[in-house]
Design a protein around this motif. Structure first.
Motif, mmCIF file in Angstrom:
data_model
loop_
_atom_site.group_PDB
_atom_site.id
_atom_site.type_symbol
_atom_site.label_atom_id
_atom_site.label_comp_id
_atom_site.label_asym_id
_atom_site.label_seq_id
_atom_site.Cartn_x
_atom_site.Cartn_y
_atom_site.Cartn_z
ATOM 1 N N GLU A 151 21.701 -6.023 -16.451
ATOM 2 C CA GLU A 151 22.090 -4.955 -15.540
ATOM 3 C C GLU A 151 21.145 -4.886 -14.349
ATOM 4 N N ASN A 152 21.655 -4.421 -13.228
ATOM 5 C CA ASN A 152 20.867 -4.235 -12.024
ATOM 6 C C ASN A 152 20.283 -2.827 -11.978
ATOM 7 N N PRO A 153 19.190 -2.640 -11.219
ATOM 8 C CA PRO A 153 18.531 -1.321 -11.215
ATOM 9 C C PRO A 153 19.407 -0.197 -10.673
ATOM 10 N N GLU A 154 20.347 -0.514 -9.779
ATOM 11 C CA GLU A 154 21.210 0.540 -9.225
ATOM 12 C C GLU A 154 22.003 1.252 -10.312
ATOM 13 N N LEU A 184 6.547 -9.125 -14.389
ATOM 14 C CA LEU A 184 6.281 -7.761 -14.866
ATOM 15 C C LEU A 184 6.138 -6.779 -13.702
ATOM 16 N N GLU A 185 5.469 -7.199 -12.633
ATOM 17 C CA GLU A 185 5.323 -6.331 -11.461
ATOM 18 C C GLU A 185 6.683 -5.988 -10.874
ATOM 19 N N ALA A 186 7.556 -6.999 -10.752
ATOM 20 C CA ALA A 186 8.893 -6.762 -10.224
ATOM 21 C C ALA A 186 9.709 -5.892 -11.175
ATOM 22 N N PHE A 187 9.573 -6.161 -12.471
ATOM 23 C CA PHE A 187 10.301 -5.391 -13.476
ATOM 24 C C PHE A 187 9.894 -3.921 -13.447
ATOM 25 N N GLN A 190 11.219 -1.863 -10.539
ATOM 26 C CA GLN A 190 12.645 -1.539 -10.576
ATOM 27 C C GLN A 190 13.045 -0.685 -11.780
ATOM 28 N N TYR A 191 12.333 -0.864 -12.901
ATOM 29 C CA TYR A 191 12.761 -0.226 -14.142
ATOM 30 C C TYR A 191 11.655 0.589 -14.812
ATOM 31 N N GLY A 192 10.504 0.697 -14.169
ATOM 32 C CA GLY A 192 9.364 1.375 -14.779
ATOM 33 C C GLY A 192 9.636 2.820 -15.163
ATOM 34 N N HIS A 193 10.518 3.500 -14.421
ATOM 35 C CA HIS A 193 10.809 4.901 -14.718
ATOM 36 C C HIS A 193 11.499 5.078 -16.066
#
Length: 379
Positions: A151-154, A184-187, A190-193
């Motif tokens: 899935e994409n972050p949107e 991991l930085e990119a992940f 986008q998805y850290g929340h």
């Protein structure tokens, strides 16, 4: 032993297991074996002394784990079907979905299963796309533009669907800990929340931890920092190649030598297309024990040609101390991971036999193929 044959070395396999277990203990990470890289189940008694969890992308892989490795099976498929999903529920501990739509389709079955089988509860997860490409070969790049994976972050900016307990990403292929750090930085950007509300994070495969130049200290520090940042998360990694990296070879024999346009080709009794397909897919040229270094000054330069009728069934070039001739044996190195699992029977060409060299004693024959294997595959 008659050629061609694969041979797996117990001492090399154990050395990889020891290194992986050291990382698992030091970084408090669950390391699970990926069947897509290694399904040679007669070696599983060795692996099971160190690891008994697995990742499965098909019912057959799941069943192989349940039969020969262990019951902690982390399933992931790009799509599940009404026919296969009930079996995945019965045999898996974790099930990761490729899309929200797939999760919502099978969510009622998961909820019913968990309510009626609390002792065999399944933890559902969702695969996401970190959109961070660190792999040069597109065929092995899950984050290539237009990827069908995750899935994409949107779709998740407002949170996760109810019931999702973990996230999964896979963006590596024979990669380093520094590549993982970039992903991991990119992940997290986008998805850290989403991470504080989850139970687990599966960082997929492609971690070539057992390669000599892999920086295990950096990996351990990276994972410890991730634990400190998100103490609620169980960290999971599912390296494929790392389990069986440089643990086996393919021994073959030169049958003929031909020449055209100044190119000499040694035709062997094995096939790149049938027995070493990754050499053509990546593509890459395997090392040969009997070959000279590439910078050697010699006129004895040869391609190796496979024994199928596919025109492209060749790889080269290698240099040798003396001219190759029929009867010469060649040892193609590191032919265990992603090799035996991807073989095929094109042209009806006989499969190499498979041997295990124990830490002590003579080699043991694990499997020898016959005409019946080819016939029954088409039955």
């Amino acid at each position: 032993m008659d050629t061609p044959y694969y041979i797996v070395y117990e001492d090399k396999l154990r050395a990889n297991m020891e290194k992986l277990r050291m990382v698992a203990d030091a970084a408090d990470v669950k390391i699970i074996m990926a069947f897509k890289a290694n399904a040679l189940w007669k070696t599983f008694p060795i692996i099971k002394e160190y690891f008994s969890s697995s990742t499965a992308s098909s019912l057959n892989e799941m069943k192989l784990s349940l039969d020969y490795l262990g019951n902690d099976v982390h399933a992931y498929c790009p799509v599940y079907t009404e026919k296969t999903f009930p079996e995945f529920l019965k045999g898996s501990s974790h099930i990761t979905f490729n899309s929200i739509a797939q999760y919502e389709k099978f969510r009622p079955q998961i909820e019913e299963w968990n309510a009626t089988h609390p002792e065999k509860r399944v933890s559902p997860g969702l695969r996401v796309n970190p959109h961070c490409s660190v792999i040069e070969t597109d065929i092995y790049n899950p984050c290539v533009p237009g990827s069908r994976f995750g899935e994409n972050p949107e779709a998740l900016k407002d949170g996760l669907p109810e019931g999702i307990e973990g996230l999964h990403f896979h963006a590596l292929c024979e990669s380093s800990s520094y590549d993982l750090e970039k992903v991991l930085e990119a992940f997290k950007a986008q998805y850290g929340h989403l991470l504080p509300s989850l139970k687990w994070l599966n960082m997929g495969g492609g971690h070539l931890i057992t390669r000599k130049d892999y920086d295990t200290d950096h990996l351990i520090a990276l994972l410890k920092n991730l634990h400190n940042e998100y103490p609620n998360l169980e960290l999971i990694m599912e390296p494929g190649s790392a389990f069986t990296w440089q643990t086996g070879d393919l021994v073959t024999e030169v049958l003929d030598v031909v020449e055209d346009a100044g190119i000499k080709t040694a035709i062997i009794d094995a096939s790149f297309a049938c027995h070493m397909p990754d050499c053509l897919e990546m593509p890459y040229r395997p090392n040969i024990a009997e070959a000279l270094p590439d910078n050697s000054d010699t006129k004895n330069v040869y391609r190796l040609g496979g024994n199928s009728c596919l025109s492209g069934d060749f790889v080269g070039d290698w240099k040798f101390a003396s001219p190759l001739k029929p009867g010469d044996r060649l040892t193609l190195l590191d032919m265990n991971h992603y090799t035996t699992v991807k073989t095929n029977m094109f042209n009806g060409i006989q499969h190499p036999s498979i041997w295990l060299k124990p830490s002590s004693g003579d080699p043991i024959l694990l499997r020898e193929y016959t005409y019946d294997d080819y016939r029954e595959r088409m039955d």
